[in-house]
Scaffold this motif. Structure first.
Motif, PDB file in Angstrom:
ATOM      1  N   GLN A 136       8.881   5.231  -0.123  1.00 28.51           N
ATOM      2  CA  GLN A 136       7.734   4.211  -0.003  1.00 28.51           C
ATOM      3  C   GLN A 136       7.652   3.549  -1.536  1.00 28.51           C
ATOM      4  O   GLN A 136       7.154   2.329  -1.586  1.00 28.51           O
ATOM      5  CB  GLN A 136       6.295   4.986   0.260  1.00 28.51           C
ATOM      6  CG  GLN A 136       6.453   5.373   1.815  1.00 28.51           C
ATOM      7  CD  GLN A 136       4.936   6.071   1.792  1.00 28.51           C
ATOM      8  OE1 GLN A 136       4.219   5.425   1.216  1.00 28.51           O
ATOM      9  NE2 GLN A 136       4.991   6.829   2.658  1.00 28.51           N
ATOM     10  N   ALA A 137       7.500   4.364  -2.804  1.00 27.24           N
ATOM     11  CA  ALA A 137       7.053   3.903  -3.927  1.00 27.24           C
ATOM     12  C   ALA A 137       8.305   2.738  -4.308  1.00 27.24           C
ATOM     13  O   ALA A 137       8.055   1.532  -4.642  1.00 27.24           O
ATOM     14  CB  ALA A 137       7.223   4.746  -5.098  1.00 27.24           C
ATOM     15  N   MET A 197      -1.133  -1.074  -4.247  1.00 29.58           N
ATOM     16  CA  MET A 197      -2.089  -0.319  -4.311  1.00 29.58           C
ATOM     17  C   MET A 197      -1.926   1.016  -3.986  1.00 29.58           C
ATOM     18  O   MET A 197      -1.145   1.222  -2.940  1.00 29.58           O
ATOM     19  CB  MET A 197      -3.154  -0.870  -3.213  1.00 29.58           C
ATOM     20  CG  MET A 197      -3.633  -2.225  -3.501  1.00 29.58           C
ATOM     21  SD  MET A 197      -4.453  -3.104  -2.014  1.00 29.58           S
ATOM     22  CE  MET A 197      -5.799  -1.887  -1.505  1.00 29.58           C
ATOM     23  N   PHE A 198      -2.299   1.998  -4.769  1.00 31.04           N
ATOM     24  CA  PHE A 198      -1.743   3.373  -4.656  1.00 31.04           C
ATOM     25  C   PHE A 198      -3.219   4.136  -4.393  1.00 31.04           C
ATOM     26  O   PHE A 198      -3.966   4.279  -5.031  1.00 31.04           O
ATOM     27  CB  PHE A 198      -1.292   3.879  -6.011  1.00 31.04           C
ATOM     28  CG  PHE A 198      -0.895   5.462  -6.156  1.00 31.04           C
ATOM     29  CD1 PHE A 198      -0.238   5.963  -4.847  1.00 31.04           C
ATOM     30  CD2 PHE A 198      -0.959   6.295  -7.095  1.00 31.04           C
ATOM     31  CE1 PHE A 198      -0.062   7.334  -4.999  1.00 31.04           C
ATOM     32  CE2 PHE A 198      -0.699   7.550  -7.114  1.00 31.04           C
ATOM     33  CZ  PHE A 198      -0.107   8.030  -5.910  1.00 31.04           C
ATOM     34  N   ILE A 229       0.862  -1.232  -0.057  1.00 30.99           N
ATOM     35  CA  ILE A 229      -0.006   0.157  -0.012  1.00 30.99           C
ATOM     36  C   ILE A 229       1.085   1.461   0.010  1.00 30.99           C
ATOM     37  O   ILE A 229       1.810   1.618   0.966  1.00 30.99           O
ATOM     38  CB  ILE A 229      -0.765  -0.039   1.359  1.00 30.99           C
ATOM     39  CG1 ILE A 229      -1.860  -1.071   1.230  1.00 30.99           C
ATOM     40  CG2 ILE A 229      -1.940   1.371   1.296  1.00 30.99           C
ATOM     41  CD1 ILE A 229      -2.644  -1.233   2.373  1.00 30.99           C
ATOM     42  N   VAL A 230       0.673   2.120  -1.216  1.00 26.76           N
ATOM     43  CA  VAL A 230       1.640   3.217  -0.982  1.00 26.76           C
ATOM     44  C   VAL A 230       0.553   4.441  -1.098  1.00 26.76           C
ATOM     45  O   VAL A 230      -0.514   4.400  -1.729  1.00 26.76           O
ATOM     46  CB  VAL A 230       2.444   3.093  -2.428  1.00 26.76           C
ATOM     47  CG1 VAL A 230       3.159   4.642  -2.647  1.00 26.76           C
ATOM     48  CG2 VAL A 230       3.357   1.967  -2.454  1.00 26.76           C
ATOM     49  N   GLY A 231       1.056   5.575  -0.572  1.00 29.11           N
ATOM     50  CA  GLY A 231      -0.041   6.847  -0.565  1.00 29.11           C
ATOM     51  C   GLY A 231       0.791   7.830   0.047  1.00 29.11           C
ATOM     52  O   GLY A 231       1.414   7.526   1.251  1.00 29.11           O
ATOM     53  N   ARG A 232       0.063   9.273  -0.104  1.00 25.83           N
ATOM     54  CA  ARG A 232       0.436  10.453   0.962  1.00 25.83           C
ATOM     55  C   ARG A 232       0.066   9.934   2.116  1.00 25.83           C
ATOM     56  O   ARG A 232      -0.890   9.273   2.537  1.00 25.83           O
ATOM     57  CB  ARG A 232       0.043  11.607   0.213  1.00 25.83           C
ATOM     58  CG  ARG A 232       0.651  11.965  -0.924  1.00 25.83           C
ATOM     59  CD  ARG A 232       0.050  13.182  -1.595  1.00 25.83           C
ATOM     60  NE  ARG A 232      -1.466  13.120  -1.829  1.00 25.83           N
ATOM     61  CZ  ARG A 232      -2.235  13.919  -1.193  1.00 25.83           C
ATOM     62  NH1 ARG A 232      -2.020  14.487  -0.416  1.00 25.83           N
ATOM     63  NH2 ARG A 232      -3.261  13.642  -1.706  1.00 25.83           N
ATOM     64  N   ASP A 279       4.347   8.566 -11.666  1.00 23.33           N
ATOM     65  CA  ASP A 279       5.038   8.428 -12.539  1.00 23.33           C
ATOM     66  C   ASP A 279       5.910   7.340 -12.308  1.00 23.33           C
ATOM     67  O   ASP A 279       6.394   6.416 -13.072  1.00 23.33           O
ATOM     68  CB  ASP A 279       6.013   9.887 -12.724  1.00 23.33           C
ATOM     69  CG  ASP A 279       5.521  10.604 -13.721  1.00 23.33           C
ATOM     70  OD1 ASP A 279       4.390  10.155 -14.367  1.00 23.33           O
ATOM     71  OD2 ASP A 279       5.872  11.639 -14.116  1.00 23.33           O
ATOM     72  N   MET A 280       6.610   7.204 -11.166  1.00 20.32           N
ATOM     73  CA  MET A 280       7.506   6.011 -10.468  1.00 20.32           C
ATOM     74  C   MET A 280       7.034   4.901 -10.845  1.00 20.32           C
ATOM     75  O   MET A 280       7.533   3.991 -11.278  1.00 20.32           O
ATOM     76  CB  MET A 280       7.774   6.450  -9.334  1.00 20.32           C
ATOM     77  CG  MET A 280       8.923   7.244  -8.963  1.00 20.32           C
ATOM     78  SD  MET A 280       9.296   7.309  -7.157  1.00 20.32           S
ATOM     79  CE  MET A 280      10.312   5.829  -6.947  1.00 20.32           C
ATOM     80  N   LEU A 281       5.563   4.773 -10.185  1.00 19.79           N
ATOM     81  CA  LEU A 281       4.958   3.455 -10.240  1.00 19.79           C
ATOM     82  C   LEU A 281       4.718   3.118 -11.659  1.00 19.79           C
ATOM     83  O   LEU A 281       4.875   1.883 -11.782  1.00 19.79           O
ATOM     84  CB  LEU A 281       3.580   3.528  -9.551  1.00 19.79           C
ATOM     85  CG  LEU A 281       3.691   3.899  -8.049  1.00 19.79           C
ATOM     86  CD1 LEU A 281       2.271   4.280  -7.537  1.00 19.79           C
ATOM     87  CD2 LEU A 281       4.430   2.879  -7.149  1.00 19.79           C
ATOM     88  N   ARG A 282       4.305   3.865 -12.510  1.00 19.36           N
ATOM     89  CA  ARG A 282       4.058   3.545 -13.985  1.00 19.36           C
ATOM     90  C   ARG A 282       5.291   2.980 -14.675  1.00 19.36           C
ATOM     91  O   ARG A 282       5.328   1.979 -15.171  1.00 19.36           O
ATOM     92  CB  ARG A 282       3.332   4.591 -14.714  1.00 19.36           C
ATOM     93  CG  ARG A 282       2.892   4.248 -15.780  1.00 19.36           C
ATOM     94  CD  ARG A 282       2.106   5.629 -16.540  1.00 19.36           C
ATOM     95  NE  ARG A 282       2.792   6.775 -16.663  1.00 19.36           N
ATOM     96  CZ  ARG A 282       2.329   7.825 -16.260  1.00 19.36           C
ATOM     97  NH1 ARG A 282       1.224   7.784 -15.431  1.00 19.36           N
ATOM     98  NH2 ARG A 282       3.103   8.881 -16.232  1.00 19.36           N
ATOM     99  N   ARG A 283       6.419   3.721 -14.567  1.00 16.63           N
ATOM    100  CA  ARG A 283       7.745   3.271 -15.039  1.00 16.63           C
ATOM    101  C   ARG A 283       8.030   1.850 -14.558  1.00 16.63           C
ATOM    102  O   ARG A 283       8.775   1.107 -15.157  1.00 16.63           O
ATOM    103  CB  ARG A 283       8.738   4.224 -14.869  1.00 16.63           C
ATOM    104  CG  ARG A 283       8.484   5.627 -15.564  1.00 16.63           C
ATOM    105  CD  ARG A 283       9.845   6.317 -15.691  1.00 16.63           C
ATOM    106  NE  ARG A 283      10.349   6.690 -14.661  1.00 16.63           N
ATOM    107  CZ  ARG A 283      10.042   7.692 -13.842  1.00 16.63           C
ATOM    108  NH1 ARG A 283       9.355   8.566 -14.663  1.00 16.63           N
ATOM    109  NH2 ARG A 283      10.482   8.338 -12.684  1.00 16.63           N
ATOM    110  N   SER A 284       7.669   1.420 -13.390  1.00 18.46           N
ATOM    111  CA  SER A 284       8.231   0.187 -12.716  1.00 18.46           C
ATOM    112  C   SER A 284       7.451  -1.022 -13.380  1.00 18.46           C
ATOM    113  O   SER A 284       8.180  -2.043 -13.527  1.00 18.46           O
ATOM    114  CB  SER A 284       7.620   0.217 -11.272  1.00 18.46           C
ATOM    115  OG  SER A 284       6.385  -0.336 -11.175  1.00 18.46           O
TER     116      SER A 284
END
Length: 441
Positions: free
Chosen positions: A76-77, A88-89, A8-11, A106-111
């Motif tokens: 975290q990402a 899960m973002f 789980i990632v998020g602000r 952006d980071m997550l998409r590139r992964s």
């Protein structure tokens, strides 16, 4: 079976913990009632329909300043990208889209990892749907509206998450080679032990920019048999947030332990066994893995005839919840007793896979009951009808009794000890399930 890992990632304040707790239910326990094992909820096992997965909360400490926050989110990402099968973002419909969300997306998409975008705090679907659509702008697919606090929309969201579990996530099952995780606090000599076992001076790390794969698998051959060693040492990040590192190293440990058959907990002889060690051991114990405690840097200790005895007792005291753990005193520096490690690993693997005939088990149980009467309550006495082994890795037993509430933890422990007296089972935990059966059957 190694379970898929969902991070789980998020602000801050988007409701990560609320969602985590809603999904985990109240079932989370890290070895209760043992001092030194914290209840910091970082991971939990979740079952949805027939799928089981391990959920990890990358949350941690929330930094004060804006710039720090972004680097924190980035971290975290990274953790999520490197350890998880699905990410899960979490975003917040009430705060709307913010700059940090775009950067992390952006980071997550590139992964290239599968991402499920979860829009939280949607307490009223009709009212908030227009605001939910705004999150399409992140470019990571469909937003899934939920309300963690009211437990709305969680089912649809989980359906989405489990779609991404691939058969390959389970494919490690096909590989019959034993998996050994080398775990422990930083700087206790995990890598040096692996290097010594491989007979090289380094664990090879691929230097591709941006990859910080922390568990590095190394194949080691010993007496013609192959073992896979999972090293959790990995790369040390240069990082000011030290408590976070501790939390994250636990996350890596959880993922390594999850994949392993046998866990070797390395502790530093000069430092003795610490609370962090107990925490790591607790994870392996809870997961029913084979456990070996390797006391490293043994060459650096001043010894007399009582040294080993003193150290052993101290360790047993702190790790009292796993008296079955095997212990070995080694030195990665001099190579002392490291070859013995393989023999121990072999022994523990055999114990983890040991099956005992039902007839024999029932003889042991009958004798145990004759030696020590089962407890009774308000004139009703516990009766044990039957015991059978239902699984291995770890060996798992079911005991049929007349009344479950009378089967105290201590009596189960007594039966366990009797079984261990007969069969040893060194280095592996045993699991017991108590089932009720009517007298007449």
């Amino acid at each position: 079976m190694s379970k898929p890992i969902v991070a789980i990632v998020g602000r801050p304040n988007v409701g990560k913990s609320t969602l985590f707790n809603a999904l985990a239910g109240e079932k989370i326990s890290i070895v209760k009632d043992h001092p030194g094992v914290t209840r910091d909820r970082i991971y939990a096992d979740v079952t949805w329909l027939t799928n089981q997965f391990t959920m990890i909360d990358t949350g941690g400490i929330e930094p004060e300043s804006k710039d720090l926050m972004l680097s924190h989110m980035r971290q975290q990402a990274e953790i999520a990208i490197e350890t998880a099968d699905v990410i899960m973002f979490i975003v917040d419909v009430r705060q709307g889209l913010v700059d940090a969300d775009f950067k992390v997306a952006d980071m997550l998409r590139r992964s290239g990892k599968p991402i499920v975008l979860v829009v939280n705090k949607v307490d009223n679907f009709d009212k908030f749907m227009p605001d939910v659509y705004e999150f399409y702008n992140l470019g990571i697919g469909d937003p899934h509206p939920v309300s963690a606090s009211s437990k709305l929309g969680l089912g649809d969201m989980l359906d989405e998450v489990i779609k991404f579990f691939r058969p390959e996530d389970m494919a490690e099952e096909e590989d019959e080679r034993p998996r050994i995780a080398i775990v422990g606090k930083p700087n206790v000599g995990k890598s040096s032990i692996i290097n010594k076992l491989i007979g090289e001076d380094r664990v090879i790390v691929s230097d591709i920019a941006g990859t910080t794969r922390d568990a590095i698998d190394t194949t080691v051959k010993y007496h013609g048999k192959e073992y896979i060693f999972i090293d959790t040492a990995g790369l040390r990040r240069k990082n000011k947030i030290t408590e976070d590192l501790e939390r994250y190293s636990i996350i890596r440990t959880v993922t390594a332990v999850e994949r392993a058959d046998v866990v070797v907990l390395v502790i530093d002889a000069s430092e003795g066994v610490t609370e962090q060690d107990a925490k790591i051991a607790g994870i392996a114990h809870e997961r029913g893995k084979g456990i070996i405690v390797a006391v490293n840097k043994w060459d650096a200790i001043e010894k007399d005839d009582k040294t080993i005895y003193k150290h052993t007792n101290k360790i047993k005291e702190v790790l009292a919840f796993m008296p079955y753990a095997e212990m070995i005193f080694v030195s990665a520096l001099t190579g002392q007793r490291l070859n013995k490690l393989f023999d121990l690993i072999e022994q523990v693997i055999q114990n983890q896979n040991l099956r005992i005939a039902t007839g024999v088990l029932n003889e042991i149980m009958t004798e145990a009951v004759a030696l020590q009467q089962p407890p009774s309550d308000k004139g009703k006495r516990l009766k044990l009808f039957y015991i059978t082994q239902v699984a291995v890795k770890p060996p798992t037993f079911v005991i049929f009794v007349n009344d479950k509430s009378l089967m105290h933890f201590s009596y189960t422990r007594y039966i366990e000890n009797k079984i261990r007296e007969a069969f040893g089972f060194a280095g592996t935990s045993l699991k017991f399930f108590i089932r009720e059966r009517k007298e007449k059957e």
